[in-house]
Every structure is written in structure tokens, then in C-alpha cells.
Write a protein that holds these residues in place. Sequence first.
Motif, PDB file in Angstrom:
ATOM      1  N   VAL A 146      51.492   2.412  -2.612  1.00 56.71           N
ATOM      2  CA  VAL A 146      50.848   2.825  -3.856  1.00 56.71           C
ATOM      3  C   VAL A 146      51.741   3.794  -4.620  1.00 56.71           C
ATOM      4  O   VAL A 146      52.672   4.389  -4.067  1.00 56.71           O
ATOM      5  N   ALA A 147      51.424   3.947  -5.909  1.00 62.17           N
ATOM      6  CA  ALA A 147      52.106   4.913  -6.772  1.00 62.17           C
ATOM      7  C   ALA A 147      51.069   5.895  -7.300  1.00 62.17           C
ATOM      8  O   ALA A 147      50.060   5.480  -7.889  1.00 62.17           O
ATOM      9  N   LEU A 148      51.296   7.177  -7.072  1.00 66.23           N
ATOM     10  CA  LEU A 148      50.454   8.230  -7.638  1.00 66.23           C
ATOM     11  C   LEU A 148      51.190   8.779  -8.848  1.00 66.23           C
ATOM     12  O   LEU A 148      52.317   9.254  -8.737  1.00 66.23           O
ATOM     13  N   ARG A 149      50.543   8.720 -10.004  1.00 63.78           N
ATOM     14  CA  ARG A 149      51.183   9.158 -11.240  1.00 63.78           C
ATOM     15  C   ARG A 149      50.394  10.289 -11.875  1.00 63.78           C
ATOM     16  O   ARG A 149      49.172  10.211 -12.020  1.00 63.78           O
ATOM     17  N   CYS A 150      51.113  11.352 -12.263  1.00 63.82           N
ATOM     18  CA  CYS A 150      50.537  12.440 -13.049  1.00 63.82           C
ATOM     19  C   CYS A 150      51.104  12.327 -14.456  1.00 63.82           C
ATOM     20  O   CYS A 150      52.309  12.472 -14.667  1.00 63.82           O
ATOM     21  N   TRP A 151      50.215  12.064 -15.432  1.00 61.29           N
ATOM     22  CA  TRP A 151      50.651  11.950 -16.811  1.00 61.29           C
ATOM     23  C   TRP A 151      50.920  13.336 -17.394  1.00 61.29           C
ATOM     24  O   TRP A 151      50.292  14.309 -16.992  1.00 61.29           O
ATOM     25  N   PRO A 152      51.824  13.443 -18.362  1.00 61.86           N
ATOM     26  CA  PRO A 152      52.068  14.744 -19.006  1.00 61.86           C
ATOM     27  C   PRO A 152      50.845  15.197 -19.793  1.00 61.86           C
ATOM     28  O   PRO A 152      49.977  14.390 -20.141  1.00 61.86           O
ATOM     29  N   THR A 153      50.779  16.484 -20.080  1.00 65.20           N
ATOM     30  CA  THR A 153      49.604  17.027 -20.764  1.00 65.20           C
ATOM     31  C   THR A 153      49.444  16.457 -22.173  1.00 65.20           C
ATOM     32  O   THR A 153      48.329  16.339 -22.684  1.00 65.20           O
TER      33      THR A 153
ATOM     34  N   SER B 296      45.471  10.632 -23.890  1.00 66.82           N
ATOM     35  CA  SER B 296      44.174  11.297 -23.809  1.00 66.82           C
ATOM     36  C   SER B 296      43.281  10.542 -22.823  1.00 66.82           C
ATOM     37  O   SER B 296      43.593   9.413 -22.416  1.00 66.82           O
ATOM     38  N   ARG B 297      42.152  11.160 -22.456  1.00 70.69           N
ATOM     39  CA  ARG B 297      41.212  10.474 -21.561  1.00 70.69           C
ATOM     40  C   ARG B 297      40.749   9.158 -22.187  1.00 70.69           C
ATOM     41  O   ARG B 297      40.664   8.133 -21.500  1.00 70.69           O
ATOM     42  N   GLU B 298      40.456   9.182 -23.483  1.00 69.21           N
ATOM     43  CA  GLU B 298      39.966   7.976 -24.148  1.00 69.21           C
ATOM     44  C   GLU B 298      41.032   6.884 -24.146  1.00 69.21           C
ATOM     45  O   GLU B 298      40.736   5.710 -23.877  1.00 69.21           O
ATOM     46  N   ARG B 299      42.274   7.276 -24.451  1.00 74.09           N
ATOM     47  CA  ARG B 299      43.354   6.290 -24.472  1.00 74.09           C
ATOM     48  C   ARG B 299      43.616   5.729 -23.078  1.00 74.09           C
ATOM     49  O   ARG B 299      43.795   4.515 -22.904  1.00 74.09           O
ATOM     50  N   LEU B 300      43.630   6.588 -22.052  1.00 69.68           N
ATOM     51  CA  LEU B 300      43.892   6.101 -20.705  1.00 69.68           C
ATOM     52  C   LEU B 300      42.769   5.175 -20.239  1.00 69.68           C
ATOM     53  O   LEU B 300      43.028   4.171 -19.560  1.00 69.68           O
TER      54      LEU B 300
ATOM     55  N   GLY C 101      34.180   5.733  -8.331  1.00 67.80           N
ATOM     56  CA  GLY C 101      34.489   4.425  -8.879  1.00 67.80           C
ATOM     57  C   GLY C 101      35.342   4.466 -10.134  1.00 67.80           C
ATOM     58  O   GLY C 101      35.528   3.450 -10.800  1.00 67.80           O
ATOM     59  N   GLU C 102      35.871   5.641 -10.466  1.00 69.28           N
ATOM     60  CA  GLU C 102      36.696   5.790 -11.667  1.00 69.28           C
ATOM     61  C   GLU C 102      38.161   5.513 -11.342  1.00 69.28           C
ATOM     62  O   GLU C 102      38.612   5.709 -10.210  1.00 69.28           O
ATOM     63  N   THR C 103      38.916   5.108 -12.366  1.00 63.76           N
ATOM     64  CA  THR C 103      40.316   4.728 -12.151  1.00 63.76           C
ATOM     65  C   THR C 103      41.300   5.850 -12.422  1.00 63.76           C
ATOM     66  O   THR C 103      42.507   5.660 -12.281  1.00 63.76           O
ATOM     67  N   PHE C 104      40.836   7.027 -12.812  1.00 63.05           N
ATOM     68  CA  PHE C 104      41.729   8.189 -12.929  1.00 63.05           C
ATOM     69  C   PHE C 104      40.928   9.455 -12.688  1.00 63.05           C
ATOM     70  O   PHE C 104      39.694   9.467 -12.763  1.00 63.05           O
ATOM     71  N   ALA C 105      41.644  10.509 -12.340  1.00 61.43           N
ATOM     72  CA  ALA C 105      41.028  11.809 -12.078  1.00 61.43           C
ATOM     73  C   ALA C 105      41.668  12.847 -12.986  1.00 61.43           C
ATOM     74  O   ALA C 105      42.807  12.686 -13.437  1.00 61.43           O
ATOM     75  N   THR C 106      40.913  13.910 -13.231  1.00 60.14           N
ATOM     76  CA  THR C 106      41.366  14.958 -14.159  1.00 60.14           C
ATOM     77  C   THR C 106      41.611  16.258 -13.414  1.00 60.14           C
ATOM     78  O   THR C 106      40.793  16.681 -12.591  1.00 60.14           O
ATOM     79  N   GLU C 107      42.748  16.876 -13.713  1.00 59.05           N
ATOM     80  CA  GLU C 107      43.070  18.204 -13.181  1.00 59.05           C
ATOM     81  C   GLU C 107      43.171  19.167 -14.351  1.00 59.05           C
ATOM     82  O   GLU C 107      43.793  18.850 -15.374  1.00 59.05           O
TER      83      GLU C 107
ATOM     84  N   GLU D  39      45.242  23.655 -19.290  1.00 55.66           N
ATOM     85  CA  GLU D  39      45.831  22.370 -19.663  1.00 55.66           C
ATOM     86  C   GLU D  39      45.270  21.262 -18.780  1.00 55.66           C
ATOM     87  O   GLU D  39      45.093  21.452 -17.579  1.00 55.66           O
ATOM     88  N   GLN D  40      45.005  20.131 -19.381  1.00 53.18           N
ATOM     89  CA  GLN D  40      44.425  19.004 -18.666  1.00 53.18           C
ATOM     90  C   GLN D  40      45.489  17.971 -18.343  1.00 53.18           C
ATOM     91  O   GLN D  40      46.278  17.600 -19.196  1.00 53.18           O
TER      92      GLN D  40
END
Length: 341
Positions: free
Chosen positions: A45-52, A56-60, A87-93, A99-100
Motif C-alpha cells: 500500500v501507499a500512505l499519502r499525506c497531501w500538502p496543506t 480541499s476536503r471537497e475536492r479530494l 468507511g471513509e477513504t481519507f482521514a484528516t489531521e 493547519e489541516q
Amino acid sequence: MAEHLIPDTIRHSLLQPNAVRIGARQAGGLSGASVWQGESLHGRVALRCWPTAHPSRERLAQIHAAMIAARELGQACVPKLLRNWMGETFATEVNPNGEQRLWELTQWMPGTADYLQSPSETRLRSAVERLACLHVAWRQVTAVPPTVSPTVLDRCQKLQQWIERLPELTRWRMVHGTLSPQMQELTTESVRQLAERGAELLVALRGLQAIPVTLHFVLRDIWSDHILFTEDQVTGIIDYGAARVDEPATDVARLLGSLEPFHRELWQRGWEFYEKLNPHVDGARVQVLDRVASLLSALQWLEWLVVEPRRFDARPAELIARWGRLVARLKSQSSAGRIGE
């Protein structure tokens, strides 16, 4: 060290549900993303952290919905998304500065991005056919009625702005004496190409702007580094961060210009392979967008490396080489004649 960089919230919400063991951190490219490889119940698998800054959440969420739809329509080159406890396909930090950052976990796609090291007509055909099939699938589920192309509007605006800056760029080039000979040459040639070809390309773009086109989800950043091959076949298309509803000719121009920047005959063969599977894209639009993209990309590197230097997570020599490749392509396009010749 890899574990230390991944927040506990992400380990609990994404890694634990999929029994992921994180391995080495990978190069994230120029997008600013961080990527780790891992092993899981589902394989690599690939774990990816998108830049801040993006997406956006809506775009992703839109990107992920399009990826899921493509896989449901049989597009196995698109990575499978893995889900968290909810059941979501991304998580938020959210970091201490407020910064999100968005994190996702996907299938690690097999293959190597090595077309430029081992080009062939067979590999070119595989790449453009995979793109054509992906476009056909997305056209089925994300198409919108014909309208003005967002890419054409954006590039008209950018090219107009660069043309207006020509006097400033010419003066700046003449008085700036701190560049290396290589950088000076690339600067001079980029400005010269803008002066000689900018007005012609702007007229061609405005012609495209007057013709409505059917839009659907497209990748917008598909190039040699994002196409993975196993032997002669494409086995993965990666990096969907720029994807959105737009004109499909944008993708075709981007891919062909990246894979075959100097061989006009192979570029044309690639277009013919694509057109057989997806006749909904106009080849004349692809040609214009390809030439405009070459000029704007060279000017973007002029901006990033010389006029208003930016910092990149890459060696300067690598960045200069990319700029040089674009400038060389501009010169080869100039020698090939005007659009349509």
C-alpha cells in the motif's frame, strides 16, 4: 523515523483498520506530498499525506469518487482506495498550528515509471490506450453538457499575462548578470519563444475558447513519471491530486508531450492510437494545447528558478534539466512550423 512522522490519529484511523506496517518513506515529487510504502492485509500500500494547500476536503472527495467509479468500470490501472473505521477513504489531521492535512491509503501500483529510459511504440500505445479507456469510463459517469473549457480559459489568461510582461522580462534579462551561463541561455530562449510565438498561440487558444466541448473528469497532471510499466504494458497510473472536471484534450496533450516530446511521427502515432478508442476528442485541440503547454511550462520554470525563485525538494540540476528539456522542445516545435502545418 517514518513512524514518528505519522500522527497517532492517522495510525489509528487508517493504518490499524488495514493492519498496515509502514516501511520506507518515498519521494513525493514536486507536489509537496509525502508518501510511505507499507504492507497490509491487502498487499502493498501507499500512505499519502497531501500538502496543506491542496486538495480541499471537497475536492479530494470528488477525486476519490471518480477513482472508485473508474475501478467499478474496469479501470484496473487506477489505484484502489482503502477505507478507515468509518468507511471513509481519507482521514484528516489538524496540527498544533491549526493547519489541516488530508491522508489517504491506496493500493501500491506495480511497475516502474521508465518510459523515457526505454521508449517504444508498443509502450506508447499501451499508455495512450489506458488513458483513452479511462476517459471513456469517466465520460460515462461524470460528463457535463458542452461548455467553455476551463483549461482554455485558464491558459488564455496566463498567456495574456506573460505577453504583457514581455517588456519587463526583456529588460530584466538584459540587466541580470548573476546567472550561470546555462541559466542565462534558458532564460534568453524562454523569453525569445514568448516574443516569437506567444501572440500566435493566444489567437489559436481564443479560437478554441469559442467552441464548447463536453467536459468530464480528467487527470490534468499525467506525464511520464505518473505512468508505471511492467515490461511493455501500463500497470498503474498514479497521482490524482490535480484531477477535476475539465477538457480531456488536456490530458492527451500532456501525456503525448511528455512521452514523445521530440519525435513528431511517434507523437502522431500516439494520437492515432488514442483516437481509435476515444473519438470524442478533437486532434486539433490537442495540438494547440500541447504547444501552449510547452511554452507556459518553460515560462513557469523561468518564474520558479529565476524571476521569483522557489525552494523544491529536488536537486537544482534536476530542475534545470527539466526546464532545459522544455526549452529544447519549444525549439523543435518552432522548426516544425506553425500550428496545422
